[in-house]
Design a protein around this motif. Structure first.
Motif, PDB file in Angstrom:
ATOM      1  N   MET A   1     -19.540   7.541 -39.891  1.00  0.00           N
ATOM      2  CA  MET A   1     -19.245   6.163 -39.496  1.00  0.00           C
ATOM      3  C   MET A   1     -19.914   5.187 -40.467  1.00  0.00           C
ATOM      4  N   LYS A   2     -19.146   4.243 -40.983  1.00  0.00           N
ATOM      5  CA  LYS A   2     -19.684   3.260 -41.903  1.00  0.00           C
ATOM      6  C   LYS A   2     -20.621   2.299 -41.172  1.00  0.00           C
ATOM      7  N   LYS A   3     -21.684   1.908 -41.867  1.00  0.00           N
ATOM      8  CA  LYS A   3     -22.689   1.039 -41.264  1.00  0.00           C
ATOM      9  C   LYS A   3     -22.652  -0.334 -41.923  1.00  0.00           C
ATOM     10  N   VAL A   4     -22.536  -1.357 -41.080  1.00  0.00           N
ATOM     11  CA  VAL A   4     -22.429  -2.735 -41.550  1.00  0.00           C
ATOM     12  C   VAL A   4     -23.642  -3.521 -41.076  1.00  0.00           C
ATOM     13  N   LEU A   5     -24.261  -4.258 -41.979  1.00  0.00           N
ATOM     14  CA  LEU A   5     -25.374  -5.138 -41.620  1.00  0.00           C
ATOM     15  C   LEU A   5     -24.886  -6.581 -41.607  1.00  0.00           C
ATOM     16  N   LEU A   6     -25.062  -7.268 -40.475  1.00  0.00           N
ATOM     17  CA  LEU A   6     -24.715  -8.681 -40.341  1.00  0.00           C
ATOM     18  C   LEU A   6     -26.003  -9.495 -40.343  1.00  0.00           C
ATOM     19  N   ILE A   7     -26.178 -10.357 -41.339  1.00  0.00           N
ATOM     20  CA  ILE A   7     -27.350 -11.234 -41.393  1.00  0.00           C
ATOM     21  C   ILE A   7     -26.846 -12.639 -41.096  1.00  0.00           C
ATOM     22  N   GLU A   8     -27.004 -13.059 -39.844  1.00  0.00           N
ATOM     23  CA  GLU A   8     -26.381 -14.284 -39.346  1.00  0.00           C
ATOM     24  C   GLU A   8     -27.243 -14.869 -38.227  1.00  0.00           C
ATOM     25  N   THR A  28     -22.650  -1.306 -36.321  1.00  0.00           N
ATOM     26  CA  THR A  28     -23.021  -2.650 -36.739  1.00  0.00           C
ATOM     27  C   THR A  28     -24.407  -3.030 -36.241  1.00  0.00           C
ATOM     28  N   GLU A  29     -25.170  -3.647 -37.130  1.00  0.00           N
ATOM     29  CA  GLU A  29     -26.498  -4.138 -36.763  1.00  0.00           C
ATOM     30  C   GLU A  29     -26.576  -5.626 -37.096  1.00  0.00           C
ATOM     31  N   ILE A  30     -27.129  -6.406 -36.177  1.00  0.00           N
ATOM     32  CA  ILE A  30     -27.289  -7.852 -36.369  1.00  0.00           C
ATOM     33  C   ILE A  30     -28.753  -8.175 -36.618  1.00  0.00           C
ATOM     34  N   VAL A  31     -29.003  -9.001 -37.641  1.00  0.00           N
ATOM     35  CA  VAL A  31     -30.335  -9.545 -37.902  1.00  0.00           C
ATOM     36  C   VAL A  31     -30.184 -11.057 -38.022  1.00  0.00           C
ATOM     37  N   GLN A  32     -31.066 -11.822 -37.370  1.00  0.00           N
ATOM     38  CA  GLN A  32     -30.868 -13.268 -37.279  1.00  0.00           C
ATOM     39  C   GLN A  32     -31.781 -14.110 -38.165  1.00  0.00           C
ATOM     40  N   GLY A  44     -31.351   0.650 -47.933  1.00  0.00           N
ATOM     41  CA  GLY A  44     -30.470   1.725 -48.372  1.00  0.00           C
ATOM     42  C   GLY A  44     -29.720   2.408 -47.248  1.00  0.00           C
ATOM     43  N   GLN A  45     -29.715   1.807 -46.057  1.00  0.00           N
ATOM     44  CA  GLN A  45     -29.102   2.438 -44.890  1.00  0.00           C
ATOM     45  C   GLN A  45     -27.702   1.913 -44.560  1.00  0.00           C
ATOM     46  N   PHE A  46     -27.210   0.941 -45.341  1.00  0.00           N
ATOM     47  CA  PHE A  46     -25.937   0.303 -44.991  1.00  0.00           C
ATOM     48  C   PHE A  46     -24.900   0.465 -46.099  1.00  0.00           C
ATOM     49  N   ASP A  47     -23.624   0.475 -45.679  1.00  0.00           N
ATOM     50  CA  ASP A  47     -22.516   0.609 -46.622  1.00  0.00           C
ATOM     51  C   ASP A  47     -22.013  -0.742 -47.110  1.00  0.00           C
ATOM     52  N   ILE A  48     -22.267  -1.802 -46.333  1.00  0.00           N
ATOM     53  CA  ILE A  48     -21.820  -3.137 -46.696  1.00  0.00           C
ATOM     54  C   ILE A  48     -22.695  -4.149 -45.957  1.00  0.00           C
ATOM     55  N   VAL A  49     -22.948  -5.298 -46.603  1.00  0.00           N
ATOM     56  CA  VAL A  49     -23.759  -6.346 -46.001  1.00  0.00           C
ATOM     57  C   VAL A  49     -22.940  -7.623 -45.920  1.00  0.00           C
ATOM     58  N   VAL A  50     -22.958  -8.264 -44.752  1.00  0.00           N
ATOM     59  CA  VAL A  50     -22.330  -9.576 -44.548  1.00  0.00           C
ATOM     60  C   VAL A  50     -23.458 -10.569 -44.313  1.00  0.00           C
ATOM     61  N   VAL A  51     -23.546 -11.606 -45.130  1.00  0.00           N
ATOM     62  CA  VAL A  51     -24.708 -12.484 -45.074  1.00  0.00           C
ATOM     63  C   VAL A  51     -24.307 -13.957 -45.066  1.00  0.00           C
ATOM     64  N   ASP A  52     -24.964 -14.728 -44.204  1.00  0.00           N
ATOM     65  CA  ASP A  52     -24.848 -16.185 -44.227  1.00  0.00           C
ATOM     66  C   ASP A  52     -25.773 -16.696 -45.324  1.00  0.00           C
ATOM     67  N   LEU A  53     -25.559 -17.933 -45.764  1.00  0.00           N
ATOM     68  CA  LEU A  53     -26.411 -18.490 -46.813  1.00  0.00           C
ATOM     69  C   LEU A  53     -27.601 -19.249 -46.248  1.00  0.00           C
ATOM     70  N   MET A  54     -27.350 -20.013 -45.177  1.00  0.00           N
ATOM     71  CA  MET A  54     -28.408 -20.829 -44.591  1.00  0.00           C
ATOM     72  C   MET A  54     -29.088 -20.056 -43.475  1.00  0.00           C
ATOM     73  N   LEU A  55     -30.233 -19.465 -43.802  1.00  0.00           N
ATOM     74  CA  LEU A  55     -30.958 -18.617 -42.853  1.00  0.00           C
ATOM     75  C   LEU A  55     -32.421 -19.051 -42.775  1.00  0.00           C
TER      76      LEU A  55
END
Length: 228
Positions: A1-8, A28-32, A44-55
């Protein structure tokens, strides 16, 4: 299963993204916040990262920069910042794509799938070396290195793919839509201005005078071609 990191930091948006990702079979894992996001993104644990700019604590720009020092996994920016300068900066630091809020969940998923498939193809491609030489430009397909007049130029994954694709088809004019299909895959759709930003960045790195290019030419009203 592919692992996605959401930084939002916007939990409503993060949970919407997570729900669609999970429905499509992605872990999917969420980090705020940016500090925790940076630590997870470089684990090194994720296949793709989705990131917001203003954090909070650490910006998305800094996260992209640090990811690119260590990994070549796909990075997608999802941000309310919609000015060209923001897109250029994010892509210039190494992001593979830029999606502006508010966005269509269907488009979000299409981009996730497209980038993951492209990355898997790259990882599984043959290592055999081929060298493209043209007017001081050298593209080594085995090592994925690019040299201009003997000096190595550092390109992001998407910058390299665009340059290689165009150089592999000299004289042929490609529309932005055709380039999007070739580089991002058939499932990609959306803002074709991403191509213009990437071309701009490639020219800055390989052209002595980006305003008067000798490698990649703009065919106004049509698209781009590699100058034969």
């Amino acid at each position: 299963m592919k692992k996605v990191l959401l930084i939002e930091d916007d939990l409503d948006i993060a949970e919407l993204e997570r729900d669609y990702l999970q429905l499509n079979g992605y872990h999917t894992e969420i980090v705020q916040d940016g500090a925790a996001g940076l630590k997870r993104a470089t684990s090194g644990q994720f296949d793709i990262v989705v990131v917001d700019l203003m954090l909070p604590q650490v910006s998305g720009y800094d996260i992209i920069r640090e990811i690119r020092k260590q990994q070549e996994i796909p990075v997608i920016v999802v941000s309310a910042k919609n000015e060209d300068i923001d897109k250029i900066r994010g892509l210039d630091l190494g992001a593979d794509d830029y999606l502006t809020k508010p966005f269509s969940p269907a488009e979000f998923m299409a981009r996730i799938k497209s980038h993951l498939k492209r990355y898997e193809r790259l990882k599984g491609s043959a290592v055999g070396q081929e060298v493209i030489l043209h007017k001081g430009l050298e593209i080594n397909t085995g090592s994925r290195q690019v040299f201009v007049n003997g000096k190595e130029v550092q390109l992001t994954t998407k910058e390299y793919e665009i340059l290689f694709f165009l150089a592999s088809h000299p004289s042929i004019v490609f529309t932005k839509e055709r380039l999007m299909e070739a580089i991002w895959g058939n499932e990609y759709y959306g803002d074709t201005s991403t191509i213009a930003v990437h071309i701009y960045k490639v020219r800055k790195k390989i052209e002595a005078d980006p305003v008067n290019p000798v490698y990649i030419e703009t065919i106004w009203g049509t698209g781009y071609r590699f100058i034969p």
